[in-house]
Design a protein around this motif. Sequence first.
Motif, PDB file in Angstrom:
ATOM      1  N   ARG A  74       0.882  -1.017   0.093  1.00 13.38           N
ATOM      2  CA  ARG A  74       0.028  -0.321  -0.061  1.00 13.38           C
ATOM      3  C   ARG A  74       0.482   1.276  -0.140  1.00 13.38           C
ATOM      4  O   ARG A  74       0.997   2.310  -0.694  1.00 13.38           O
ATOM      5  N   GLU A  75       1.865   1.299   0.767  1.00 11.70           N
ATOM      6  CA  GLU A  75       2.572   2.262   1.020  1.00 11.70           C
ATOM      7  C   GLU A  75       3.885   2.350  -0.553  1.00 11.70           C
ATOM      8  O   GLU A  75       4.132   3.587  -0.318  1.00 11.70           O
ATOM      9  N   ALA A  76       3.913   1.083  -0.898  1.00 10.66           N
ATOM     10  CA  ALA A  76       4.987   1.538  -2.342  1.00 10.66           C
ATOM     11  C   ALA A  76       3.989   2.339  -3.559  1.00 10.66           C
ATOM     12  O   ALA A  76       4.318   2.841  -3.908  1.00 10.66           O
ATOM     13  N   LEU A  77       2.678   2.012  -3.486  1.00 13.17           N
ATOM     14  CA  LEU A  77       1.092   2.603  -4.424  1.00 13.17           C
ATOM     15  C   LEU A  77       1.062   3.986  -4.009  1.00 13.17           C
ATOM     16  O   LEU A  77       1.505   5.159  -4.514  1.00 13.17           O
ATOM     17  N   ARG A  78       1.051   4.369  -2.985  1.00  9.32           N
ATOM     18  CA  ARG A  78       1.113   5.482  -2.271  1.00  9.32           C
ATOM     19  C   ARG A  78       2.409   6.655  -2.855  1.00  9.32           C
ATOM     20  O   ARG A  78       2.265   7.278  -3.434  1.00  9.32           O
TER      21      ARG A  78
END
Length: 452
Positions: free
Chosen positions: A205-209
């Motif tokens: 999720r953080e990689a996408l953000r």
Amino acid sequence: MIPSALRFATLTAALSAAAAVHAAEPAPAAAGPDLGCHVGAYRLDDGRSLTLGRIDEPSALRWRLLDGRTGKLARKDGALVATVGWSDRADTVKVELGRCGEGVVFDGHRGEPVELDVVDTTFEGAGVKLRGRLVLPAGQDKVPVVVMVHGSENYSGVDLYYQQYLFPSEGVGVFVYDKRGTGGSSGKYTQNFHELSDDAVAALREALRVGGERVGRVGYLGGSQGGWIAPLAASKAPQAQFVEVGFGLADGVLAEDRDQVVLDLRAAGFGDAATLRKARELTDATGLIASSSGQRGWTELATVRKKYETQPWWKAVKGEYSGLVATHTRDEVMAEFKKYDYEVSWDYDPMPVLRTLKTPQLWVLGGDDIEAPSGETQKRLTALGRAGRPITSVVFPQADHGILEYESKNAQGERQHTRTADGYLRMLLDWIKRGTLDGWPYGTAKQLAGPK
């Protein structure tokens, strides 16, 4: 090395120095200040990608090429000395390091630093704060991104995972993070696959953000113990578009020790069916002891010991822990259990996830893996692939854990790992980029199941 899928060596090393488990990449510390500034990716003048990364020795680095060749560089008497793979044998490769940021010379080829876009971040895992880093090829283009899922190692992935340099130099972004209780992340180190998979979901999720519009295909790469965690994380993360597993098991945790014992006995000349059945009684008992933190299994072990302790095969048993538990007192073993509480997911069965997960998976196994023997996993993955599950499975027949090649044993009887198998890294990149293996041949790799 990526450590074995179950890191029980804390117990085994404490009980017997002779049983220390070899690791292809031991728990590393930072490189010395004279070499650390050279860590990163380089483009050689012949087009090849070279990375220099930290290892466990001060004033030392590890170089790697995409074809799997690798070696250590260390200062000795003022000179930079190279050794082959993870061995102590001198290498003919010559590496020259200039001033920081000015490039390198690798075996006569000039290498210039590869520009990368790097964003450091912190994010919330499952009740912990995790340190992460997204590394992308420089520019504005959309690129595939892989989230690295840890094995059982207890060191910083942000500081030490070489993929964050090698993969972006080949057009693939990488998100690395420190697992809970390691590096710059909070919490307690654990081998609880459910908690670790929740953290992996948060990492994706953080990689996408952080990556925003630059992120194309996104998924997981898990090695060793990460082979249990990455598919479980993908089952919870609908954004994951692929999963890669390297040298993991499609079997439970106890299978690692059990199958290692079989290899031990066969290597010692005790591979007949009757002996292996007896040994299974032993591993059932020691597995019960290990999985209950010593609360159960002692009666069963005493029964097995009384039946077989005097037989010749008994002393040939090593395994991940069976040989040591069987040859030490209950008090000795329990004293070690009190020191280590890693909450291992002993009862985790990966098959329900593998039977139902719709996310395409690539599994890459070592056919000569002595830390996580792959025979049963090969059978299971082949059956799943033939049953129509989206699983492509591949084996490098002569490769050990880590998909490492080796050539001999040293004076301690340990394998001398010389390189990563040719084709392995290229295979991982092809799958991340396109979800297919369209670059055959990949070294000596053989496909077990799944479409080419």
